[in-house]
Design an enzyme around this catalytic site. Structure first.
Site, mmCIF file in Angstrom:
data_model
loop_
_atom_site.group_PDB
_atom_site.id
_atom_site.type_symbol
_atom_site.label_atom_id
_atom_site.label_comp_id
_atom_site.label_asym_id
_atom_site.label_seq_id
_atom_site.Cartn_x
_atom_site.Cartn_y
_atom_site.Cartn_z
ATOM 1 N N ASP A 27 73.460 64.104 56.307
ATOM 2 C CA ASP A 27 74.086 64.741 57.458
ATOM 3 C C ASP A 27 73.064 65.444 58.335
ATOM 4 O O ASP A 27 72.524 66.481 57.964
ATOM 5 C CB ASP A 27 75.140 65.747 56.974
ATOM 6 C CG ASP A 27 76.372 65.042 56.424
ATOM 7 O OD1 ASP A 27 76.856 64.102 57.082
ATOM 8 O OD2 ASP A 27 76.837 65.421 55.321
ATOM 9 N N ASP A 167 84.802 61.308 55.220
ATOM 10 C CA ASP A 167 83.739 62.300 55.079
ATOM 11 C C ASP A 167 84.297 63.714 55.227
ATOM 12 O O ASP A 167 84.726 64.104 56.310
ATOM 13 C CB ASP A 167 82.678 62.017 56.154
ATOM 14 C CG ASP A 167 81.413 62.833 55.952
ATOM 15 O OD1 ASP A 167 81.327 63.566 54.950
ATOM 16 O OD2 ASP A 167 80.519 62.722 56.805
HETATM 17 ZN ZN ZN Z 1 78.590 63.132 56.906
#
Ligand code: ZN
Length: 214
Positions: A27, A167
């Site tokens: 991320d 997610d």
């Molecule tokens: Zn992510």
């Protein structure tokens, strides 16, 4: 990997290498598109030297088109950009494909899946955000489940090969439901790295999948 202990990064990467996990999910946050800042291509490139599985790089950044080639060079196999950050999404998706990576598009919780109707065939992966992006360890937003079903319908109708990724807030408590609704890829952070036995937790999560026919 956002939920990993970065003081023991090599061990955490090794745990994922040894586990049944298919990909590393990374991320990237810029403090502009989302309120938080994480890491960039420099750290990803270092991690790629130890990792033995594909890198799924989730860009939560503005103007991602400026950095596609750098993230590809750093080791990204899948590059996911946000619908909300790309005024020229068609161009950006094709830029990702030309770099040699698979192209992903992420949707924030409030963005309808119908916004991808005219581009779905070109997208390798759609990432449905099931929390508001910016931080790890948040609670799953339940409206994501009907979105999975709608997206699956769109993909099937168009005969596309797009994978559905979920997610945010994913763990043992909801993994089976998400797969049943049509998800193909589950991103799990805190529920894995916070577990007493992360390798066994990944194994349990992966076992849910064997009951369904994809
Ligand atoms: Zn992510």
């Amino acid at each position: 990997m956002l939920a990993a202990d970065f003081t023991r990064l090599a061990e955490e990467i090794d745990m994922v290498n040894r586990s049944e996990a298919d990909w590393f999910h990374l991320d990237v946050m810029d403090g502009r598109f989302v309120p938080n800042i994480t890491f960039g291509m420099f750290i990803i490139e270092a991690m790629s030297k130890l990792a033995k599985k594909p890198f799924d790089v989730h860009l939560m950044i503005l103007e991602p088109e400026k950095y596609i080639e750098s993230f590809r060079k750093a080791g990204a196999d899948v590059i996911t950009v946000h619908y909300e950050a790309c005024p020229h999404l068609h161009r950006t998706v094709h830029q990702i494909k030309e770099s040699g990576a698979k192209a992903g598009v992420a949707l924030n919780p409030h963005t309808p899946v119908s916004f991808l109707e005219d581009l779905i065939e070109d997208i390798d992966l759609v990432c449905l955000m099931s929390v508001n992006p910016g931080f790890g360890g948040q609670k799953f937003i339940y409206q994501t489940v009907p979105k999975i079903k709608k997206l699956k319908e769109l993909i099937t109708t168009r005969n596309a090969n797009t994978l559905i990724e979920i997610d945010g807030g994913v763990g043992l408590q909801n993994a089976e439901n998400l797969l049943q609704a049509g998800a193909d890829v589950l991103v799990a952070g805190s529920s894995i790295f916070g577990a007493n036995d992360p390798v066994a937790t990944i194994q349990t999560m992966k076992a849910f999948k064997s009951g369904f026919d994809f």
